[in-house]
Structures are given as C-alpha cells and as structure tokens.
Scaffold this motif. Sequence first.
Motif, PDB file in Angstrom:
ATOM      1  N   ASP A 165       0.836  -1.196   0.000  1.00  0.00           N
ATOM      2  CA  ASP A 165       0.000   0.000   0.000  1.00  0.00           C
ATOM      3  C   ASP A 165       0.881   1.260   0.000  1.00  0.00           C
ATOM      4  O   ASP A 165       1.569   1.547   0.985  1.00  0.00           O
ATOM      5  CB  ASP A 165      -0.895  -0.059   1.251  1.00  0.00           C
ATOM      6  N   VAL A 166       0.828   1.994  -1.090  1.00  0.00           N
ATOM      7  CA  VAL A 166       1.669   3.187  -1.234  1.00  0.00           C
ATOM      8  C   VAL A 166       1.290   4.255  -0.202  1.00  0.00           C
ATOM      9  O   VAL A 166       2.153   4.998   0.273  1.00  0.00           O
ATOM     10  CB  VAL A 166       1.572   3.735  -2.682  1.00  0.00           C
ATOM     11  N   ASP A 167       0.017   4.306   0.181  1.00  0.00           N
ATOM     12  CA  ASP A 167      -0.396   5.294   1.187  1.00  0.00           C
ATOM     13  C   ASP A 167       0.231   4.988   2.550  1.00  0.00           C
ATOM     14  O   ASP A 167       0.629   5.889   3.280  1.00  0.00           O
ATOM     15  CB  ASP A 167      -1.924   5.328   1.313  1.00  0.00           C
ATOM     16  N   GLN A 168       0.315   3.688   2.844  1.00  0.00           N
ATOM     17  CA  GLN A 168       0.946   3.300   4.106  1.00  0.00           C
ATOM     18  C   GLN A 168       2.438   3.657   4.076  1.00  0.00           C
ATOM     19  O   GLN A 168       2.992   4.154   5.056  1.00  0.00           O
ATOM     20  CB  GLN A 168       0.752   1.792   4.313  1.00  0.00           C
ATOM     21  N   ILE A 169       3.060   3.421   2.929  1.00  0.00           N
ATOM     22  CA  ILE A 169       4.481   3.764   2.777  1.00  0.00           C
ATOM     23  C   ILE A 169       4.659   5.277   2.939  1.00  0.00           C
ATOM     24  O   ILE A 169       5.569   5.745   3.627  1.00  0.00           O
ATOM     25  CB  ILE A 169       5.014   3.276   1.412  1.00  0.00           C
ATOM     26  N   ALA A 170       3.744   6.049   2.333  1.00  0.00           N
ATOM     27  CA  ALA A 170       3.834   7.512   2.412  1.00  0.00           C
ATOM     28  C   ALA A 170       3.725   7.975   3.865  1.00  0.00           C
ATOM     29  O   ALA A 170       4.363   8.953   4.273  1.00  0.00           O
ATOM     30  CB  ALA A 170       2.735   8.149   1.574  1.00  0.00           C
ATOM     31  N   ALA A 171       2.932   7.228   4.659  1.00  0.00           N
ATOM     32  CA  ALA A 171       2.701   7.633   6.053  1.00  0.00           C
ATOM     33  C   ALA A 171       3.949   7.440   6.923  1.00  0.00           C
ATOM     34  O   ALA A 171       3.999   7.942   8.046  1.00  0.00           O
ATOM     35  CB  ALA A 171       1.524   6.847   6.621  1.00  0.00           C
ATOM     36  N   PHE A 172       4.950   6.711   6.418  1.00  0.00           N
ATOM     37  CA  PHE A 172       6.209   6.587   7.173  1.00  0.00           C
ATOM     38  C   PHE A 172       7.028   7.878   7.101  1.00  0.00           C
ATOM     39  O   PHE A 172       8.057   8.005   7.745  1.00  0.00           O
ATOM     40  CB  PHE A 172       7.062   5.436   6.636  1.00  0.00           C
ATOM     41  N   THR A 173       6.601   8.811   6.261  1.00  0.00           N
ATOM     42  CA  THR A 173       7.361  10.047   6.090  1.00  0.00           C
ATOM     43  C   THR A 173       6.533  11.228   6.585  1.00  0.00           C
ATOM     44  O   THR A 173       5.316  11.104   6.769  1.00  0.00           O
ATOM     45  CB  THR A 173       7.684  10.314   4.609  1.00  0.00           C
ATOM     46  N   LYS A 174       7.193  12.368   6.726  1.00  0.00           N
ATOM     47  CA  LYS A 174       6.453  13.587   7.090  1.00  0.00           C
ATOM     48  C   LYS A 174       6.064  14.356   5.830  1.00  0.00           C
ATOM     49  O   LYS A 174       5.666  15.508   5.901  1.00  0.00           O
ATOM     50  CB  LYS A 174       7.333  14.454   8.002  1.00  0.00           C
ATOM     51  N   ARG A 175       6.238  13.713   4.667  1.00  0.00           N
ATOM     52  CA  ARG A 175       5.940  14.432   3.418  1.00  0.00           C
ATOM     53  C   ARG A 175       5.195  13.529   2.425  1.00  0.00           C
ATOM     54  O   ARG A 175       5.683  13.278   1.310  1.00  0.00           O
ATOM     55  CB  ARG A 175       7.230  14.932   2.789  1.00  0.00           C
ATOM     56  N   PRO A 176       4.011  13.037   2.844  1.00  0.00           N
ATOM     57  CA  PRO A 176       3.281  12.097   1.974  1.00  0.00           C
ATOM     58  C   PRO A 176       2.948  12.688   0.603  1.00  0.00           C
ATOM     59  O   PRO A 176       2.760  11.942  -0.359  1.00  0.00           O
ATOM     60  CB  PRO A 176       2.014  11.787   2.770  1.00  0.00           C
ATOM     61  N   GLN A 177       2.916  14.018   0.525  1.00  0.00           N
ATOM     62  CA  GLN A 177       2.616  14.643  -0.775  1.00  0.00           C
ATOM     63  C   GLN A 177       3.727  14.401  -1.795  1.00  0.00           C
ATOM     64  O   GLN A 177       3.510  14.486  -3.003  1.00  0.00           O
ATOM     65  CB  GLN A 177       2.370  16.158  -0.595  1.00  0.00           C
ATOM     66  N   ASP A 178       4.932  14.062  -1.314  1.00  0.00           N
ATOM     67  CA  ASP A 178       6.066  13.840  -2.224  1.00  0.00           C
ATOM     68  C   ASP A 178       6.267  12.357  -2.544  1.00  0.00           C
ATOM     69  O   ASP A 178       7.224  11.989  -3.224  1.00  0.00           O
ATOM     70  CB  ASP A 178       7.354  14.399  -1.596  1.00  0.00           C
ATOM     71  N   VAL A 179       5.386  11.500  -2.018  1.00  0.00           N
ATOM     72  CA  VAL A 179       5.567  10.053  -2.198  1.00  0.00           C
ATOM     73  C   VAL A 179       4.650   9.551  -3.315  1.00  0.00           C
ATOM     74  O   VAL A 179       3.506   9.977  -3.443  1.00  0.00           O
ATOM     75  CB  VAL A 179       5.282   9.299  -0.877  1.00  0.00           C
ATOM     76  N   ILE A 180       5.188   8.621  -4.111  1.00  0.00           N
ATOM     77  CA  ILE A 180       4.466   8.108  -5.279  1.00  0.00           C
ATOM     78  C   ILE A 180       4.958   6.687  -5.557  1.00  0.00           C
ATOM     79  O   ILE A 180       6.040   6.311  -5.108  1.00  0.00           O
ATOM     80  CB  ILE A 180       4.724   9.059  -6.482  1.00  0.00           C
ATOM     81  N   GLY A 181       4.172   5.906  -6.282  1.00  0.00           N
ATOM     82  CA  GLY A 181       4.642   4.581  -6.704  1.00  0.00           C
ATOM     83  C   GLY A 181       5.110   4.638  -8.150  1.00  0.00           C
ATOM     84  O   GLY A 181       4.468   5.270  -8.994  1.00  0.00           O
ATOM     85  N   THR A 182       6.262   4.020  -8.415  1.00  0.00           N
ATOM     86  CA  THR A 182       6.701   3.864  -9.811  1.00  0.00           C
ATOM     87  C   THR A 182       6.896   2.369 -10.012  1.00  0.00           C
ATOM     88  O   THR A 182       7.915   1.821  -9.609  1.00  0.00           O
ATOM     89  CB  THR A 182       8.024   4.602 -10.076  1.00  0.00           C
ATOM     90  N   HIS A 183       5.894   1.717 -10.561  1.00  0.00           N
ATOM     91  CA  HIS A 183       5.933   0.267 -10.689  1.00  0.00           C
ATOM     92  C   HIS A 183       6.465  -0.113 -12.062  1.00  0.00           C
ATOM     93  O   HIS A 183       5.750  -0.063 -13.059  1.00  0.00           O
ATOM     94  CB  HIS A 183       4.525  -0.306 -10.454  1.00  0.00           C
TER      95      HIS A 183
END
Length: 699
Positions: free
Chosen positions: A414-432
């Motif tokens: 879950d990319v949203d869960q991965i994003a939540a490990f950071t303080k900048r979820p707006q900068d997190v994305i999946g590149t599959h």
Amino acid sequence: MSASYDLRDGVAVITLNNPPVNGLGYDTRRAVADGIDRAHADPAVRAIVITGAGRAFSGGADIREFGSPKAIAEPNLLSLIRMLDDATKPVVAAVHGTVMGGGLELSLGAHYRVAAPGTNVALPEVKIGLVPGAGGTQRLPRVLGVETALNMIVTGDPVKSELLAAIPGQTLFSKIIDGDLVAGAVAFALEMADARPLPRVRDLPLKHPNADAYFQFARNTVKAMAKNFPAPARCVDCVEQATRRKFDDGMVYEREAFLALMMTPECKALRHAFFAERAASKIPDVPEDTPVRPIARLAVIGAGTMGGGITMNFLNAGIPVTMLEMKQDALDRGIATIRKNYESQVKKGKLKQDKYEARMALLSTTLNYADLSDADMVIEAVFEEMGVKEKVFRALDDVMKPGAILASNTSTLDVDQIAAFTKRPQDVIGTHFFSPANVMKLLEVVRGKHTAKDVLATVMKLGKLIRKTAVVSGVCDGFIGNRMIEQYSRQAGFLLEEGCTPEQVDKAAEKFGFAMGPFRMGDLAGNDIGWAIRKRRYVEKPDLRYSKTADLLCELGRYGQKTGAGWYDYLPGQRAAIPSAVVVKMIEDHRAALGITPRRISDDEIVQRLVFSLVNEAARILEEGIASKASDIDMVYLTGYGFPLWRGGPMCYADTFGLFNVVQAMKRFAKNPLDDGEFWQPAPLLAKLAAEGKTFNPA
Ligand code: NAI
C-alpha cells in the motif's frame, strides 16, 4: 493562421504553420489552397515554394481531427495534391525536420523537392494499420525505385533525407540544402522558373525488371513478418499495382485498399492503441501546464533485479544515479549485472563503447544515506516487505532535501501506508516498473491519496524521458495490471481442474495472440512469487475459491525455468517448454482427489474465460476510479502483459466482441458444472454498459 503567404524575389512562399508538426488540418489545407490560387493569379509570381514553420515540414494528417468531418472536408489532401498536379507555375517543396505521411504525399505533388540534411522522411501509415491514402504508394516508387519505396512503405520507419538523396537515379530530392532552407529553395525555384515541361511525379514511368518474382518474394516476406496485420501485404499490392496500372487507376486501387483496411478490426485496434498511448499522459484533474520539479540527479535504493534495471533507464537518458545498498557485495553484484547488460549490447553492435563508458560514468554507489541528500528523486526497490520499506522511507525522510520525490517500486504494498512513514506524503508516489525494467515499456505510476499534482506530472514527464509508457493507477492491491492478472490466473487454474492441460491452455492463449500463455508465463516469472502472494492473500480471504494446482506444483519445488522445472520440463540451459508427464499426473491425481470428471474444453472457451476474467476485473477497476479511462487499461496490457496489439487491449477487444456478448458468455460459464457462479458475476459497470448497448472505450 495555419499557413502564411509571402513574396520573395518573384517567388510565392507558402509556409505551413500549424504547431507542433504542421498537421494538415482543415484550416491549413484551406490556407495552402488559397496560397496556390493566389500565386497563380499574380503575374509577378514566377514560382511557388511550399515549406513549414517550426521544427517540421509536416507530420501528415492532423491527428486532432481524426474521425471528424473536418478531416475529409474539401479541400482534402487529395484535392490539394491535384491542385499541384494542375499547377502551371513550378512548385518546390522545401522540407526539413519531419516529412511524413500526408506531408510527404503533399510534397510528392510538387514538381521539385529540396531538403535540409537530417530530415526524417517516412510513410508511417502502416503503423496504424493502413496504406498511405493520398498517392504515397503510387508516387514514392516513381521517385525512389520500387524496392526502396516499398521498404519504406511496409516498415513505416523514417529514413534521413541525405541517405535517400544519395541513391543513384532518385528524383525525390533535387538538392540537399545546407544553411538557410527557404533562401536555398527560392534560389532553386528561380533557376527552374522557366523550365518546361513541368516535371510531375505522376508522369514518371515505373517498371520492375522482375516484377512477378520480386512481388511474390516481398509478399511472402511481409506475410511471415506481420501475419496478424493485413496492412503490410496490402502495401505490397498497392506498389505492385503502381507498376502495372496507369497512374489514375493505381490511385483508385490505393484508395480502395485504404478504405477497406480502415474497417478492419486490426486497423481499429492499432488506431486505438495510437491514441490510447497519447491519452495515457493526460490526467483528468492534472492540467497539462502543471509545473514540474526539476530532476537532475536520481538515487535508487536496492541494486537487485529491479534496482539495476531501473538505474539503467536513467543512465541511458543521461541522468546521474547513485545506488544505495546495505552491503558492498550487493553493490558489486548490481554493478556487474548492469555492466553485463551493457556489454551484451556493445557486442551486438547496439551500443557504442564510448556511450557505454559515458553511461557508466554517470553511476555512483554508496552504503550511506547521507550521500543521497543532493538527489532530486529517489526510487526504492528493496525487498517486498512492509517492515523493510518502513526502515528505508524513514531514513529517506531524514536525508532527502525538501521537495525531493520519494518513489517506491512496490508491486503489491500500500503506497499510502508507505507515504505515512514520512512527514511528506505529498512527495511520495509509486513507480511500478516491469521486469526486465530496462526493457519493458510499461510504467505504472501509482498515485497515492496525498500525492501532489506536480509530483505526478513530474513522474509522468520523466516516464516519457526514459521512453516508457506511463499509466496512472490508483492505490489497490496489485494496481491495474497485477490485480487483473490475478483473476486470469485463477481462471487458468480452474481450467486445469476442469480438464485442460497447461499446454492446451497456453496454446489456445498463444493462438489468440498472447506473447505467452499463463503457464509458460508462470514458469518464466517464477511460480514461487504467486505462491507467496497467495499464502498472504488467501489467508485474508479464506472463502475465495481457487485451484490448488499451482500450490501443489510449488510443493514439488517446480518454481519454473530457474529450477529447471515448472508447469513444463526444461533441458539444462534451454528455455523451450517441454510438456511434463509429472505435471499432467499431478493434475489428474488432484482431480481424482476432488472427485472431478474431466471434460473437454474448446479453445474458444479457454480464451474467452481468460480474457473476460481480465475484462470483468478491469470494469471494477474503472468503476472504482483506480484507472481513469478504459484505454489506460488497454495500454497496461499491450505494453506490460503481451496482449496482442492487433486486438487493441482487453477493453478494446471486449468492445469489438460486443459487451452484450461478453455478458452472455459469462452467464454460460457460470453454468459450467464446477462453477459456483461467484466468479462470473458481471461487474456493475460491465452489466450497465452491456444493457445500454455501450462500450468501454468511446466508439
Ligand atoms: P531483489 O531481491 O532482486 O533486490 C532487492 C535488493 O534490495 C537486494 O539487492 C537487497 O540487498 C536490497 N535491499 C534490501 N533491503 C535493503 C535496505 N534496507 N536498504 C538497501 N537495500 C536493501 O528484488 P527485486 O525483484 O529487485 O524487487 C525489488 C522491489 O521491486 C520489490 O518491492 C518488488 O516487489 C518490486 N518489483 C519486482 C518485480 C520483479 O519482477 N522482480 C517487478 C516489479 C516490482
């Protein structure tokens, strides 16, 4: 303004001006026609030059007008070329950049052509399932000779102007002009101003010394190379007729071939794929002018199978990459693999030694996160475990500069869960990326709940730069492609249980056109990967019906090619799949244990069950907004899963088959003796479209 008109030293200069590539849309055609009339009416005009503004002479038809009445409104391209045929003042086409399709056909209506060096010359219609439709097959052979012209027409590939100009006896180009093209063309037009008769391409004789043998050979060759595509063979027919018929009769023949091809499913599929590819980069709520973040340096975490392939994409595009690993030997192995890949390209002559070295010089490695602080983007490709991803993303959050893009190559998490490990979820994305990542065209770009629009726009643009087909997917288990393939694999398992052999299923799928059937694909990818996923998934969903055959196979240690045995047997070092008596027996024992009497299943049923299982899941994906349009799903399957191009992707295929008929087939399958009716419940969107007589892709 779509074409301008100027007078220079007694020469009328008509300049196509329809950015980006001077497509021959209605307004442009109209303006050219007006220019030709005006030049004839003005006694001060001695000759006419037609040229293009910007970076191209003309890329051909204006694709924005495709299918609209404007595309064929008079003056259409044929009428425009006829005006040139009837011109009483010399016409010179001055071409540069790109002269393709209708653009090349227009220039072939002129009396003379001059070109800038480096101009790309092509008739690419075959790539969308057509023959050139405005005289290309009749005129190009007259100026280049039958064989060169036919090669260009059946491949559709561009050839540089200076190479064509060097062909002995050619009359395509009178001159290659270095420097100011228009000035050179005007000077040339003045030189020719009084020369009569005016040379017309249509009047040139055309013969081939061994026509019968040559065209037979050409036809056999293209049929073998493009057996599922009708257009290349029709190109041969048209050029052959150019050598046998009078010019006007040849034009009629070409037109008939063009119109007949237009109606074929293959042509529709190719046109669909052409537009789907362009549409994929358009995201409904992200305007095209969204500013993008500059990406000058990249970091990749993990130098394994995917990390290495991903890195190569960026080195190839000239972007420096720093690879990070936990241990030096993992870095060493990763670099050795990248070198091996490049060296094999050098050996095959596909890559020059100095380019190879330049690419490797862009690569640096580290064991230390602090060294990533100047990277504009990082792509994580470590083990597929949430705990490992968490450690990596927390570390990245600490060191990456503000505004850097943090991407994960996860295939199931879950990319949203991965994003939540950071303080900048707006900068997190999946590149599959897909394996091998340096080869496969598809890139699923996974948009998280908080992914910023400019991050998405940046990654889509980056996808283009590394020559991928980037398709946006929302967050869900498996994203677009693997979520669909799961249903396809489930169905493949049921087919085994009900009476098929792996070989029968694969053969049917491959006859339909899949690059590989499901079982050969499993053996290539490794059956253990699906096994691990099933262990996780079917624990979460204990009621989900699936065939245990693939688990039994893995329990035998038959993981596929890498263990020398999977659904098939393999000889050491070879990839040829040999049907396995052990596997057939394993399946038979499994059926016996379940008390199943096998039945004979037709190839049609096999293919429909496989393809419609994809389609039904895709309908859910669309309805949930995981994909924003059906054509995106087609692109995923065409570029990442070996779906036959001439069928346009699963959604295009379902549309062509008729959604009503798809639903009817699903109802039939639900009544099969072993079916519990659950699998073939039509997705609400599919049921609705079928009931309304509509299609997934706009008609
Ligand atoms: P791999 O096992 O070949 O490579 C993983 C690499 O990550 C190893 O070299 C390992 O040493 C390194 N690594 C592990 N933990 C690390 C850490 N904390 N810091 C730095 N490096 C670390 O795995 P593969 O196949 O390359 O997969 C990587 C990711 O890509 C996974 O998320 C996988 O699901 C995904 N993926 C894999 C595909 C495939 O076909 N193999 C296709 C698409 C996505």
